[in-house]
Design a protein around this motif. Sequence first.
Motif, mmCIF file in Angstrom:
data_model
loop_
_atom_site.group_PDB
_atom_site.id
_atom_site.type_symbol
_atom_site.label_atom_id
_atom_site.label_comp_id
_atom_site.label_asym_id
_atom_site.label_seq_id
_atom_site.Cartn_x
_atom_site.Cartn_y
_atom_site.Cartn_z
ATOM 1 N N GLN A 4 6.293 14.641 12.485
ATOM 2 C CA GLN A 4 7.233 14.885 13.517
ATOM 3 C C GLN A 4 7.378 13.319 14.105
ATOM 4 O O GLN A 4 8.520 13.348 14.681
ATOM 5 N N THR A 5 6.361 12.113 14.230
ATOM 6 C CA THR A 5 6.269 10.898 14.509
ATOM 7 C C THR A 5 7.594 10.212 13.252
ATOM 8 O O THR A 5 8.502 9.824 14.035
ATOM 9 N N ASP A 6 7.720 10.835 12.087
ATOM 10 C CA ASP A 6 8.321 10.311 11.520
ATOM 11 C C ASP A 6 9.673 11.023 10.950
ATOM 12 O O ASP A 6 10.709 9.720 11.487
ATOM 13 N N LEU A 7 9.921 12.171 11.534
ATOM 14 C CA LEU A 7 11.333 12.907 11.882
ATOM 15 C C LEU A 7 11.960 11.802 13.028
ATOM 16 O O LEU A 7 13.536 11.500 12.772
ATOM 17 N N ALA A 8 11.151 11.636 14.349
ATOM 18 C CA ALA A 8 12.029 10.871 15.587
ATOM 19 C C ALA A 8 12.081 9.868 14.939
ATOM 20 O O ALA A 8 13.352 9.617 15.782
ATOM 21 N N ALA A 9 11.759 8.605 14.224
ATOM 22 C CA ALA A 9 12.085 7.928 14.271
ATOM 23 C C ALA A 9 13.277 7.922 12.520
ATOM 24 O O ALA A 9 13.814 6.905 13.414
ATOM 25 N N LEU A 10 13.254 7.908 12.092
ATOM 26 C CA LEU A 10 13.924 8.650 11.216
ATOM 27 C C LEU A 10 15.274 8.567 11.852
ATOM 28 O O LEU A 10 16.261 8.777 11.390
ATOM 29 N N LEU A 11 15.922 9.503 13.147
ATOM 30 C CA LEU A 11 16.624 10.199 13.489
ATOM 31 C C LEU A 11 17.304 9.590 14.359
ATOM 32 O O LEU A 11 18.240 8.685 14.732
ATOM 33 N N ALA A 170 7.887 14.739 0.743
ATOM 34 C CA ALA A 170 7.580 14.187 2.601
ATOM 35 C C ALA A 170 8.411 12.523 1.617
ATOM 36 O O ALA A 170 8.965 11.348 2.565
ATOM 37 N N SER A 171 8.349 12.308 0.940
ATOM 38 C CA SER A 171 8.449 10.593 0.358
ATOM 39 C C SER A 171 9.876 10.485 0.083
ATOM 40 O O SER A 171 10.588 9.123 0.081
ATOM 41 N N GLU A 172 10.543 11.728 0.528
ATOM 42 C CA GLU A 172 12.294 11.769 0.199
ATOM 43 C C GLU A 172 12.253 11.673 1.265
ATOM 44 O O GLU A 172 13.740 12.038 1.392
ATOM 45 N N LEU A 173 11.888 12.100 2.400
ATOM 46 C CA LEU A 173 12.680 11.943 3.946
ATOM 47 C C LEU A 173 12.933 10.475 4.488
ATOM 48 O O LEU A 173 12.093 9.898 4.429
ATOM 49 N N THR A 174 14.286 10.169 4.806
ATOM 50 C CA THR A 174 15.024 9.458 4.747
ATOM 51 C C THR A 174 15.750 9.576 6.304
ATOM 52 O O THR A 174 16.814 10.580 6.655
ATOM 53 N N SER A 175 16.466 8.143 6.158
ATOM 54 C CA SER A 175 17.336 8.889 7.753
ATOM 55 C C SER A 175 18.453 9.311 7.590
ATOM 56 O O SER A 175 19.320 10.396 7.858
ATOM 57 N N ARG A 176 18.599 9.328 5.952
ATOM 58 C CA ARG A 176 19.931 10.429 5.129
ATOM 59 C C ARG A 176 19.561 11.538 5.551
ATOM 60 O O ARG A 176 21.020 12.711 5.647
ATOM 61 N N THR A 177 18.698 12.466 5.279
ATOM 62 C CA THR A 177 18.142 13.070 5.123
ATOM 63 C C THR A 177 17.907 13.787 6.032
ATOM 64 O O THR A 177 17.147 14.963 6.359
#
Length: 217
Positions: A4-11, A170-177
Amino acid sequence: MNSQTDLAALLCSRLCHDLLSPVGALSNGLELLADEQDPEMRERCVELLEASAKISTDKLKFFRLAFGAAGGFGENVPVEEAQQVIGALAGDGKKIDIHWAMAETSLPKPAIKVLLNLAQIALDALVRGGRLDIGAERRDGNVEIVARATGSRVAFDEVIGRALEGDLGASELTSRTAAAHMIALLAEEMGGGLQYRLTDEALVLGAVIPEPEGMIG
């Protein structure tokens, strides 16, 4: 990882990336305006500022509805709001014809989030312009959404497709995805799902989002 934290940061990274160019243009325009004395050049600087301000505003409206809580609305968001946002983004230097097939005047907030993100993904795929068809309707307690992009060149990273289908490592989660991953989680939480189909001629993105409890009439 804390998803959740990483997703928020990437968004947040995605938002900053998308706003950097128009906000930077605003800053440059103000500097030019402060130093320029020629009336014609000052007028061009003002035009640059107006265009950059509009782009920034359009992008912020998109992020508010597509990623945020969409405060100011009730449980349903007028479809017109989504149409205006997508129309503005499509008009940002792209030659894209948008065709809407909306059976509803408003949709639940989760459905609007999904619709906007699918439309944005479809827009990004039309690198040389083309046509974007967007449709949504309520059926049997669900909201069914489709976005279809057709053009001379449809560019689509299938990693985003895997994110839409909830099959992203998890390693493929980036700002693009991140956006695709977010709406995949949203659809899963609500008991729905997303899918995509890519051919040489078109990219078709679809979603089935159950109506929130208490809103099925």
